[in-house]
Design an enzyme around this catalytic site. Structure first.
Site, mmCIF file in Angstrom:
data_model
loop_
_atom_site.group_PDB
_atom_site.id
_atom_site.type_symbol
_atom_site.label_atom_id
_atom_site.label_comp_id
_atom_site.label_asym_id
_atom_site.label_seq_id
_atom_site.Cartn_x
_atom_site.Cartn_y
_atom_site.Cartn_z
ATOM 1 N N ASN A 168 0.845 -1.200 0.000
ATOM 2 C CA ASN A 168 0.000 0.000 0.000
ATOM 3 C C ASN A 168 0.881 1.251 0.000
ATOM 4 O OD1 ASN A 168 -2.260 1.613 -0.034
ATOM 5 N ND2 ASN A 168 -2.439 1.683 2.192
ATOM 6 N N ASP B 217 7.632 -9.818 1.658
ATOM 7 C CA ASP B 217 6.411 -9.887 2.464
ATOM 8 C C ASP B 217 6.808 -10.262 3.897
ATOM 9 O OD1 ASP B 217 3.234 -11.707 2.109
ATOM 10 O OD2 ASP B 217 4.048 -10.438 3.713
ATOM 11 N N SER C 49 -2.208 3.182 17.522
ATOM 12 C CA SER C 49 -3.181 4.169 17.044
ATOM 13 C C SER C 49 -4.143 4.563 18.150
ATOM 14 C CB SER C 49 -3.970 3.548 15.874
ATOM 15 O OG SER C 49 -5.090 4.341 15.563
ATOM 16 N N TYR D 171 -9.236 -3.578 12.279
ATOM 17 C CA TYR D 171 -7.970 -2.821 12.232
ATOM 18 C C TYR D 171 -7.585 -2.377 13.647
ATOM 19 C CZ TYR D 171 -5.070 1.279 12.238
ATOM 20 O OH TYR D 171 -4.092 2.186 12.554
ATOM 21 N N LYS E 55 -4.358 -3.511 16.437
ATOM 22 C CA LYS E 55 -3.455 -2.625 17.181
ATOM 23 C C LYS E 55 -3.518 -2.952 18.678
ATOM 24 C CE LYS E 55 -1.786 -0.354 13.761
ATOM 25 N NZ LYS E 55 -0.366 -0.569 13.404
ATOM 26 N N TYR F 269 -0.808 6.973 17.498
ATOM 27 C CA TYR F 269 -0.977 8.141 16.627
ATOM 28 C C TYR F 269 -2.418 8.615 16.683
ATOM 29 C CZ TYR F 269 2.877 5.620 14.325
ATOM 30 O OH TYR F 269 4.031 4.910 14.048
ATOM 31 N N LEU G 116 -9.778 12.088 5.848
ATOM 32 C CA LEU G 116 -10.296 13.431 5.566
ATOM 33 C C LEU G 116 -9.353 14.336 4.792
ATOM 34 C CD1 LEU G 116 -12.658 15.424 5.958
ATOM 35 C CD2 LEU G 116 -11.508 16.201 8.058
ATOM 36 N N ARG H 9 -20.907 8.078 9.337
ATOM 37 C CA ARG H 9 -20.164 6.892 8.897
ATOM 38 C C ARG H 9 -20.137 5.896 10.050
ATOM 39 N NH1 ARG H 9 -13.894 7.504 7.159
ATOM 40 N NH2 ARG H 9 -13.711 7.964 9.401
HETATM 41 C C1 WQD Z 1 -11.633 11.816 10.370
HETATM 42 C C2 WQD Z 1 -12.966 12.516 10.474
HETATM 43 C C3 WQD Z 1 -14.792 11.234 9.576
HETATM 44 C C4 WQD Z 1 -13.568 11.364 5.396
HETATM 45 C C5 WQD Z 1 -8.588 6.651 10.919
HETATM 46 C C6 WQD Z 1 -8.120 5.479 11.697
HETATM 47 C C7 WQD Z 1 -6.946 5.872 12.527
HETATM 48 C C8 WQD Z 1 -5.888 6.456 11.645
HETATM 49 C C9 WQD Z 1 -6.441 7.655 10.883
HETATM 50 C C10 WQD Z 1 -4.279 4.792 10.984
HETATM 51 C C11 WQD Z 1 -14.089 11.567 10.879
HETATM 52 C C12 WQD Z 1 -14.583 12.525 8.788
HETATM 53 C C13 WQD Z 1 -13.587 11.552 6.766
HETATM 54 C C14 WQD Z 1 -14.573 11.955 4.598
HETATM 55 C C15 WQD Z 1 -15.560 12.896 6.577
HETATM 56 N N1 WQD Z 1 -5.412 5.462 10.751
HETATM 57 N N2 WQD Z 1 -14.557 12.309 7.336
HETATM 58 N N3 WQD Z 1 -15.528 12.713 5.225
HETATM 59 O O1 WQD Z 1 -11.428 7.589 11.009
HETATM 60 O O2 WQD Z 1 -10.535 9.447 12.528
HETATM 61 O O3 WQD Z 1 -9.035 7.623 11.817
HETATM 62 O O4 WQD Z 1 -7.560 7.169 10.132
HETATM 63 O O5 WQD Z 1 -3.550 4.897 11.900
HETATM 64 O O6 WQD Z 1 -6.473 4.723 13.173
HETATM 65 O O7 WQD Z 1 -9.151 5.080 12.556
HETATM 66 O O8 WQD Z 1 -9.762 9.296 10.156
HETATM 67 O O9 WQD Z 1 -9.686 10.894 8.286
HETATM 68 O O10 WQD Z 1 -11.129 8.801 8.060
HETATM 69 O O11 WQD Z 1 -11.843 10.637 9.586
HETATM 70 O O12 WQD Z 1 -16.441 13.573 7.128
HETATM 71 O O13 WQD Z 1 -14.631 11.818 3.340
HETATM 72 O O14 WQD Z 1 -13.310 13.008 9.183
HETATM 73 O O15 WQD Z 1 -16.170 10.982 9.760
HETATM 74 O O16 WQD Z 1 -14.982 12.269 11.700
HETATM 75 P P1 WQD Z 1 -10.319 8.482 11.427
HETATM 76 P P2 WQD Z 1 -10.592 9.884 8.927
#
Ligand code: WQD
Length: 338
Positions: free
Chosen positions: A36, A59, A126, A151, A155, A178, A201, A296
């Site tokens: 990835n 791998d 995380s 996931y 962790k 993180y 996001l 979501r």
């Molecule tokens: C953040 C906020 C969404 C996309 C995940 C993993 C975490 C880490 C980071 C690895 C939330 C909102 C998102 C979109 C939106 N990964 N959102 N529209 O879920 O907090 O964390 O990624 O280490 O372990 O859990 O990150 O960026 O997906 O979401 O409104 O198109 O943005 O609902 O509130 P998340 P995210």
């Protein structure tokens, strides 16, 4: 200078950490099969630092091939284990893939740690392990709630496995939890470049602004928060990379008091989704095409960190803000070389 083995070295956090480690004078070796990530990230590391990072394209679930790498490098002083699948949604669709990949790779690495008596391990954990915390900000003592996804469960299991092994073997282990990584290297030469379509996001915002997506959907604005959208603690990738180098120094200088220690890596500020969008619009001078959509499933409503322990013990202080994250992410998105 000490040698650090980085698994997942061509990944988003891995590649930025390689730059930080090289700049701090460490020798680095990477293991990454580009499941990835892209090999161009390692070329970017070389362009930024002037040094080529050796990478083994294998791998980590292949015990024989992993063993060969450690046989070739019996002078490893510390390991940073990033390599893992990390898409929350995908882990719900493919739970066995996530449990097999994330746990077998960790166990193979730890087998070699034991075989060669490697004393220092840093684990990529995380904030997901906290689930929906009842008290905010979360500290390292905040209890782990039920994982929201396979996931997040990998962790949690990873942390428990490492806690047990560190106690039995005497290995020094630091788990770094993180919060939400974002942004890119200020040069614009390196940034977030997953093989699969980004779902988090910050890239969704920049891809929308760059016309690579039609719009950004805000997953719910009817939560019990100051503006109805979810709260997260966004940490700049440069701050995150720096924290890893400081964690290596912390272990090599034997400053740890327990064999197993945990640190939150966030900046201690909760930012809502709508505030993150406003920060992007401010630094880019562009209005973003977004609309409010349904919640979501699995989303935590609000989480942000207390990072005082990392500040005190790792001597780490984050330097960047949400606006710096958006500024560097936007620069990356506009001219990204890979
Ligand atoms: C953040 C906020 C969404 C996309 C995940 C993993 C975490 C880490 C980071 C690895 C939330 C909102 C998102 C979109 C939106 N990964 N959102 N529209 O879920 O907090 O964390 O990624 O280490 O372990 O859990 O990150 O960026 O997906 O979401 O409104 O198109 O943005 O609902 O509130 P998340 P995210």
């Amino acid at each position: 200078m000490a040698k650090v083995l980085v698994t997942g070295g061509s990944g988003y956090i891995g590649s930025h950490t390689l730059v930080s480690l090289i700049k701090a004078g460490y020798q680095v070796v990477s293991i990454d099969n580009f499941m990835n990530s892209k090999p161009e990230a390692l070329e970017a590391v070389q362009r930024i630092t002037g040094q080529k990072a050796i990478n083994y394209n294998i791998d980590l679930c292949d015990t024989e091939k992993v063993g060969k790498v450690f046989e070739d490098h019996q002078d490893i002083d510390a390991i940073i284990h990033f390599a893992a699948l990390k898409a929350v949604g995908e882990s719900v669709e493919k739970p066995i893939l996530y449990f097999k990949n994330n746990l077998n790779s960790l166990l193979n690495v730890m087998d070699e740690v034991h075989k060669y008596g490697i004393n220092n391990v840093i684990f990529s954990s995380s904030c997901t392990v906290y689930g929906e915390a009842s008290d905010l900000p979360v500290t390292e003592e905040t209890e782990m709630k039920e994982a929201e996804s396979p996931y997040g469960r990998t962790k949690q299991i990873g942390e428990y496995v490492l806690k047990d092994l560190s106690g039995i073997w005497g290995t020094n282990v630091v788990s770094l939890r993180y919060f939400n990584p974002g942004g890119a290297h200020p040069s614009g030469l390196m940034g977030e470049a997953p093989r699969v379509k980004a779902l988090n996001l910050v890239p969704v915002i920049t891809e929308t602004a760059a016309g690579k997506r039609e719009k950004c959907i805000v997953f719910g604005d009817d939560y019990d928060t100051r503006d109805g959208s979810c709260v997260r603690d966004y940490i700049h990738i440069m701050d995150l990379a720096d924290a890893h180098t400081k964690a290596v120094q912390y272990l090599l200088e034997r400053k740890n008091t327990d064999h197993y220690e945990v640190f939150n890596l966030g900046i201690g500020q909760g930012v809502t989704v709508l505030e993150a969008i406003k920060a992007f619009e401010k630094v880019s001078g562009q209005s973003l095409n977004y609309e409010i959509g349904a919640r979501r499933p699995g989303d935590v409503i609000s989480i942000y960190s207390d990072y005082d322990k990392a500040k005190r013990l790792l001597e780490w202080t984050p330097q960047y803000t949400i606006e710096d994250i958006m500024r560097s992410a936007w620069k990356w998105e506009q001219d990204r070389p890979y």
